[in-house]
Design a protein around this motif. Structure first.
Motif, mmCIF file in Angstrom:
data_model
loop_
_atom_site.group_PDB
_atom_site.id
_atom_site.type_symbol
_atom_site.label_atom_id
_atom_site.label_comp_id
_atom_site.label_asym_id
_atom_site.label_seq_id
_atom_site.Cartn_x
_atom_site.Cartn_y
_atom_site.Cartn_z
ATOM 1 N N LEU A 1 0.122 5.065 -4.204
ATOM 2 C CA LEU A 1 0.631 4.078 -5.506
ATOM 3 C C LEU A 1 1.912 4.271 -5.952
ATOM 4 C CD1 LEU A 1 -2.898 6.458 -6.632
ATOM 5 C CD2 LEU A 1 -2.781 4.264 -6.005
ATOM 6 N N SER B 1 2.756 0.793 -4.644
ATOM 7 C CA SER B 1 2.221 -0.573 -4.787
ATOM 8 C C SER B 1 2.247 -0.818 -6.042
ATOM 9 C CB SER B 1 0.759 -0.164 -4.311
ATOM 10 O OG SER B 1 -0.257 0.557 -4.594
ATOM 11 N N CYS C 1 0.668 -4.203 -2.783
ATOM 12 C CA CYS C 1 -0.104 -4.312 -3.961
ATOM 13 C C CYS C 1 -1.983 -4.472 -2.532
ATOM 14 C CB CYS C 1 -0.828 -4.722 -4.711
ATOM 15 S SG CYS C 1 -2.180 -3.717 -5.862
ATOM 16 N N TYR D 1 -1.755 -2.214 0.930
ATOM 17 C CA TYR D 1 -2.180 -1.024 0.453
ATOM 18 C C TYR D 1 -4.023 -1.337 0.131
ATOM 19 C CZ TYR D 1 -3.758 4.300 -1.314
ATOM 20 O OH TYR D 1 -4.168 4.584 -1.766
ATOM 21 N N GLY D 2 -3.820 -2.171 -1.598
ATOM 22 C CA GLY D 2 -5.366 -2.277 -1.652
ATOM 23 C C GLY D 2 -5.884 -2.687 -0.646
ATOM 24 N N CYS D 3 -6.109 -3.962 -0.145
ATOM 25 C CA CYS D 3 -7.004 -4.964 0.734
ATOM 26 C C CYS D 3 -6.631 -4.341 2.536
ATOM 27 C CB CYS D 3 -6.627 -6.394 0.790
ATOM 28 S SG CYS D 3 -6.978 -6.441 -1.224
ATOM 29 N N LEU E 1 -9.391 -6.255 -4.950
ATOM 30 C CA LEU E 1 -9.774 -5.310 -5.988
ATOM 31 C C LEU E 1 -8.850 -6.268 -7.349
ATOM 32 C CD1 LEU E 1 -8.701 -1.162 -4.151
ATOM 33 C CD2 LEU E 1 -10.293 -2.457 -5.100
ATOM 34 N N ALA F 1 -5.155 -5.834 -7.451
ATOM 35 C CA ALA F 1 -4.017 -6.833 -6.612
ATOM 36 C C ALA F 1 -4.072 -7.912 -7.208
ATOM 37 C CB ALA F 1 -4.627 -6.646 -5.328
ATOM 38 N N PHE G 1 -4.675 2.765 3.662
ATOM 39 C CA PHE G 1 -5.792 2.011 3.102
ATOM 40 C C PHE G 1 -6.242 2.642 4.128
ATOM 41 C CE2 PHE G 1 -8.844 -1.517 4.347
ATOM 42 C CZ PHE G 1 -9.524 -1.390 3.462
#
Length: 311
Positions: A133, A136, A157, A160-162, A199, A202, A263
């Motif tokens: 976190l 990102s 982002c 990590y987020g996708c 997200l 993102a 992730f």
């Protein structure tokens, strides 16, 4: 290097010493690598000496068979050597034989054709949730230009987020974010296409970067740009992550690809289904996802018992 301890005749010892000097001089191998090759070949010659019951000669090396090397590797395995050690042993033997072969002193064809022992898959090292976190969300005090800081944050982002590969993130275009998308259509390895949820955080990071970027971003041109406006290269993001490691006090395991590992691992730890995570990552095989997320056999069986209709 303690040649008197090597059970071989003077002619072979002299050639071996010349090879070791060439490794350090001409090929500029590190001192540790040269020492490892010295040790590996010394141990091999000691084994051959016991094998043929006399000091090893050049003619013995010339007539060496793959079966002789396999016997040595089996001996080392019984001593407790792992696959990585055996692979390095074979590499040292091959290097010496190739050097002799180039000088017309030995035939290395048989040993050269041998396959190295299968190496164990090394488990990826994900970041903790807090570290991922922090990366990102980092807006990059390190970057001189605000738009570059926003660009880096948007890329991290997405990783990590996708759960994207770095090549997948850098292959995105402005068209991929037209409207208010809730998912991204990603074409990964083998031209395999998958849908990945996008997200809001993102999407917001991408929008923020787009608003600050000094270059015109439209259509199917690359979304992420370098300092001079050309398509952003992976090496730049890897360098930015390296700088972040120092700024945030992260370990060397914090790489762009580690964000993808994170992730998957964090989804699984939160109760995510392994098969769904496989689809999100774009893996062809479930076993790849198992390794990727560091799932042990017990955890995999637990998931199977809960999810499989035949469990």
């Amino acid at each position: 290097m303690g040649e008197i301890l090597v059970p071989a005749d003077d002619a072979l010892l002299g050639l071996r010493q010349e090879w070791l000097q060439a490794l350090a001089g001409e090929r500029r191998l590190s001192a540790k690598t040269t020492e490892a090759y010295e040790r590996d070949t010394r141990q091999f010659l000691a084994f051959l000496c016991r094998h043929i019951a006399r000091p090893v000669r050049l003619s013995d090396i010339d007539s060496l068979r793959p079966a002789d090397v396999r016997a040595y590797l089996a001996f080392r395995r019984r001593e407790g050597a792992g696959a990585r050690t055996l692979g390095r042993d074979l590499a040292g033997i091959r290097s010496f034989l190739r050097w002799l072969e180039k000088r017309g002193l030995a035939n290395a064809a048989g040993v050269r054709a041998m396959r190295a022992p299968k190496q164990p898959k090394s488990l990826p090292k994900p970041l903790s949730a807090e570290e991922a976190l922090a990366v990102s969300a980092e807006q990059g005090q390190l970057a001189e230009e605000p738009w570059i800081a926003a660009r880096n944050a948007a890329v991290f982002c997405l990783l990590y987020g996708c759960g994207l590969r770095i090549s997948e993130a850098l292959g995105l275009t402005p068209d991929d974010f037209s409207g208010n998308p809730t998912s991204l259509r990603i074409t990964g390895k083998g031209n395999k296409t998958r849908l990945v949820p996008l997200l809001p955080a993102a999407l917001e990071a991408v929008r923020h970067y787009g608003a600050l970027c000094p270059y015109h971003l439209a259509g199917e041109k690359p979304l992420f740009r370098g300092l001079r406006g050309k398509a952003l290269q992976p090496a730049i993001i890897q360098r930015e992550m390296q700088a972040l490691r120092g700024a945030l006090g992260l370990s060397d395991k914090a790489t762009p690809h580690a964000l993808r590992h994170s992730f998957a691992t964090h989804l699984l730890a939160a109760g995510g289904d392994l098969r769904t995570i496989q689809e999100l990552l774009g893996h062809a095989s479930l076993s790849t996802t198992q390794v990727y997320t560091g799932v042990d056999t017990g955890r995999l069986l637990e998931i199977y018992d809960k999810a499989h209709p035949r469990a």
